[in-house]
Enzyme design. Structure first.
Site, PDB file in Angstrom:
ATOM      1  CG  ASP A   1      -0.148  -0.109   2.602  1.00 48.12           C
ATOM      2  OD1 ASP A   1       0.729  -0.930   2.610  1.00 48.12           O
ATOM      3  OD2 ASP A   1      -0.596   0.691   3.352  1.00 48.12           O
ATOM      4  CD  GLU A   2      -1.066   4.717   2.807  1.00 45.07           C
ATOM      5  OE1 GLU A   2      -1.919   5.465   3.140  1.00 45.07           O
ATOM      6  OE2 GLU A   2      -0.047   4.608   3.686  1.00 45.07           O
TER       7      GLU A   2
END
Length: 885
Positions: A551-552
């Site tokens: 993620d991210e």
């Protein structure tokens, strides 16, 4: 505007000092400016407060730091630096006093005096105002972890000293409690809580069911079975562990532990498995069970598998009268019943982030106990992130020695910099920012979870959120280079030293992404996975999947890496830096697949390369058949990604629903400034997980994150619906305990419970009738009725039993609602059955204060205060009720 106040007496001292400088010349001047003497840190105080969230039409806020000197000597103009953590990005140009505030990385700041800063004399103070994007509305938002580093006259730094006298000013004005002109969420008051809870009428304790989560079917029968203290539990072969667990649980009600046996045909309780095709259990679920309590023949628990037998035992413990736990005695009359039960979803999970703030083995076990009782079966163990690596890996000692510790440092040679207020000491005894699990610790947790039929799924968050690992492997590289072993130094390195990529993660890091073009990165990941696999094998605990995060990853990562430029030039199918994320996932998935392990990850792992940083959702068809399991979190109402779970499930992915709006337990329960927690996804109260509709999540939406009402009949007209054929692709539900604010075990427990019980209800219990209604008004009315019943069950049975079974557990006690009108106090509570106690003389209520049971007359001008209490006398937050307009 500069706010810089010095008292008159201080000005006079400056006049006198100037006269002396003229009189005695340069010698005295040199002495005065040596600035080597400072007040001790414990004679300094810091006060922080928000002035307004309405700067730039609500897009920025202004806050102030006030540094006061309570010592006997001046805080000089040089030779000191103040360090702290703050989750907002201060605009350096907004600083209003002659000091410099610099963000070093992440949320780590330093404040240094400018050359023209006059000394802060004894009794004086310095006030500094700053601005930053966004807003702050809660005490938990305040900067934290203040410490000061002084230098002596020769410029040598002294050991860092904590500034412990820190005050956060109260949030009282609308400009402090509103996030801007679009924020319509009200700040709860006793009166608004009272109005909100008026529909939650108290009901008889036995009127709303006895087992959480609600079984598939319960058939009450006449009579009861007398369960005596000398009861025996007979079990079939292979069920010894389940028998021991049940005996331990029943001891709390019987006053002694029942004996377990394989042979006693006259046993009071019998545990057995159903034979294929499971005629005794009316379902094909591997976790199904049947619990029968017969007044004459005793208690029988039949499970489709060992897990089913275990869950039947948990239901038996829940079925016992709560009074039996309050005063253990023999016999206990167990009402006759037949329970047929099986879970709605296979995956019923809870995620715990220990990377941001470490939790002890004991704290993790306490959480596993609660999970097991409420039939959650997956513990998602978030072991690594930018701010900490928490698992010892054989042969890579720097992972924990460097990556597992945070403390004061400017070069991170020995440990990571402070984060989330972890302070200057890198010692695990001094800070939740430091610590890790040894191999023995991890094995202990695995075995403990296995005995409770909980699968531990470790998360190693890559390629972003990897700063702790990157810094640790840099330390390893330095050590081996110094020893002359250049080849070994390169073996596990995770960064390209020539990388000039310019990026910033959501949390403010500019160096937290692994270089996915280095062979050493994949060697590192293989080593970590093999370590995990070996530990799980040693514990006899399954490892069906490793969660890889994914993620991210910030935009710009790898764009300036020469190693990646070379890799892209010679790798077919990789045309630029933007293709590297998906390419990495494919390579890592192969690493796991060759070891028989599935890849789980946050939702980004199932998206097309171009979509993983945006609101666009195009499933990555290439990984659909590769046993990749996305955990979907980003469904902020009105944010545009609400249908992400359904798009991925419709494409064929097995999806776990982990939506932030309903299952992020790091979100605050309410908007009250003293109710700690984040709120970027809104406020998540105990009802939010209960209200979630997995197969039509739009029905779960009531208000946006800023409090605007949502009409689910129209707001999501363009959003994708879950296909009937894809319902089996929804594997289950999961709550998330992110660790940024979990600075103590009691905070973890507070944020987990009672929300965990609502999660368990929705993940296990059959689909509720209200969730099938298409008319939103009718659905909300029926849901409110169901919630009233469930809230009564929590207040009357579940939380009292939890207090008795786990007396040290610090679950949240909701503050009372109350109003005083015409001289009469009326009060209620969000979970009817919990005790509300009050005083009218302004003192703080205690466990012996009068309990509110009916309206109470109060004298004019009285100060009325109330608190909610558990059965052991632990009190919640005190509320004060105005008695006059």
């Amino acid at each position: 505007m500069l706010v810089f106040r010095l008292r008159f007496a201080r000005s006079m001292r400056h006049i006198l000092l100037s006269f002396l400088l003229l009189l005695f010349g340069g010698t005295l001047a040199a002495h005065a400016q040596s600035d080597a003497t400072h007040p001790p840190a414990d004679e300094l105080s810091i006060r922080w407060g928000v002035e307004t969230n309405r700067v730039d039409d609500g897009n920025r806020f202004r806050s102030s730091f006030t540094i006061a000197n309570h010592g006997d000597v001046a805080l000089g103009t040089t030779h000191w630096t103040l360090y702290f953590n703050f989750s907002r990005q201060i605009d350096p140009a907004s600083v209003t006093a002659p000091v410099r505030i610099t963000r070093l990385n992440g949320d780590f700041y330093r404040l240094e005096p400018d050359a023209d800063l006059p000394p802060i004399e004894p009794g004086d103070q310095l006030r500094v105002t700053v601005e930053a994007p966004g807003s702050v509305i809660k005490r938990i938002d305040a900067p934290a972890g203040f410490y000061v580093v002084f230098k002596d006259a020769e410029g040598r730094a002294r050991p860092p000293a904590v500034v412990s006298d820190v005050t956060v000013e109260p949030f009282t004005r609308p400009a402090q409690t509103s996030r801007g002109p679009g924020d319509t969420w009200p700040v709860p008051t006793p009166a608004t809580r009272y109005a909100d809870h008026r529909s939650l009428t108290a009901r008889p304790p036995d009127a709303e069911g006895r087992i959480v989560p609600t079984p598939d079917s319960i058939h009450r029968r006449p009579g009861a079975f007398a369960l005596r203290a000398d009861a025996t539990i007979r079990y079939e072969a292979g069920l010894a562990a389940e028998a021991r667990q049940l005996a331990a649980g029943l001891a709390a009600a019987l006053g002694r532990r029942p004996r377990t046996t394989r042979t006693d045909s006259a046993a009071a309780i019998t545990l057995r498995r159903a034979e294929a095709p499971r005629p005794a259990v009316d379902t094909a679920s591997a976790e199904a069970y049947r619990l029968t309590v017969d007044p004459e023949t005793g208690i029988t628990i039949t499970g489709a598998t060992d897990a089913g037998v275990f869950y039947g035992g948990q239901s038996l413990e829940a079925w016992l009268p709560v009074a039996a736990y309050r005063a253990p005695s023999s016999p206990v009359d167990v009402p006759a019943v037949q329970v047929l039960d099986a879970p709605r979803f296979d995956h019923r999970g809870l995620h715990l982030d220990v990377a941001r703030n470490m939790q002890s083995v004991a704290a993790v076990k306490r959480l596993l106990d609660i999970m097991a009782f409420y039939k959650l079966n997956t513990f998602h163990f978030h072991l690594t992130d930018d701010e900490g690596w928490r698992l010892a890996v054989e042969g890579l000692p720097e992972l924990t020695r460097v990556g597992g510790r945070r403390g004061h440092t400017l070069d991170e040679q020995a440990h990571l910099m402070p984060s989330y207020g972890s302070g200057p000491s890198p010692s695990p005894e001094a800070s939740r920012g430091s610590g890790w699990y040894s191999r023995a610790d991890y094995l202990d947790i695995l075995r403990y979870a296995k005995a409770r039929h909980i699968t531990v799924m470790p998360e190693i968050d890559v390629p972003g959120h990897a700063r702790a690992a990157i810094q640790a492997m840099e330390a390893r590289t330095r050590r081996l280079r110094a020893a002359g072993d250049t080849a070994a130094a390169r073996a596990y390195r995770l960064r390209d030293p020539a990388d000039t990529s310019d990026y910033e993660s959501v949390q403010g890091w500019d160096d937290n992404v692994m270089n996915v073009c280095r062979p050493s990165t994949y060697r590192f990941l293989s080593t970590v996975v093999d370590e995990l696999r070996g530990l799980h094998e040693a514990a006899g605990a399954p490892l069906p999947a490793v969660h890889v995060g994914g993620d991210e990853v910030p935009e710009g990562a790898w764009a300036g890496s020469p190693i990646c430029d070379d890799y892209i030039a010679r790798t077919e199918g990789v045309d630029g830096a933007d293709d590297l994320f998906g390419h990495f996932l494919g390579r890592f998935q192969d690493t796991l697949a060759t070891r028989g392990i599935a890849m789980a990850g946050w939702e980004e792992v199932g998206l097309e390369e171009a979509d993983h940083r945006s609101a666009t959702t195009t499933p990555n068809e290439a990984l659909v058949d590769d046993d990749v399991q996305p955990y979907v979190w980003s469904n902020i109402w009105g944010g545009g990604t609400e249908d992400r779970a359904y798009r991925l499930a419709n494409a064929g992915y097995d999806v776990v629903m982990a939506q932030a709006t309903n299952f992020y337990f790091d979100m605050a329960y309410s908007k009250h400034p003293r109710e700690d927690g984040y709120y970027w996804a809104g406020f998540v109260d105990t009802k939010a997980p209960f209200a979630f509709v997995p197969f039509d999540l739009y029905k779960s939406a009531d208000r946006t994150r800023m409090g605007h009402p949502i009409d689910p009949d129209t707001a999501f007209a363009d959003q994708v619906r879950l296909a009937d054929t894809a319902r089996n692709n929804i594997r289950g539900l999961q709550g998330q305990l992110w660790g940024e604010t979990l600075r103590k075990p009691d905070r973890m427990e507070y944020m987990a419970v009672p929300r965990l019980l609502s999660l368990a209800e929705r993940a296990w219990a059959p689909r509720p009738g209200w969730a099938t209604l298409d008319d939103s008004g009718a659905l909300r009315a029926r849901r409110a009725e169901a919630w009233t019943a469930f809230a009564n069950r929590l207040g009357h049975r579940e939380l009292p039993r939890l207090s008795i079974r786990h007396p040290d557990w610090s679950y949240r006690l909701p503050p009372p609602g109350a109003t005083v009108e015409a001289g009469t106090l009326r009060a209620n509570v969000a979970l009817p059955g919990l005790a509300v106690r009050y005083t009218t003389d302004g003192t703080r209520p205690t466990a012996t204060s009068p309990r509110y049971t009916a309206p109470v007359p109060v004298p004019e001008g009285a100060t009325v205060r109330l608190r909610t209490f558990d059965t052991l006398g632990r009190g919640g937050r005190t509320v004060t009720v105005p008695t006059s307009p």
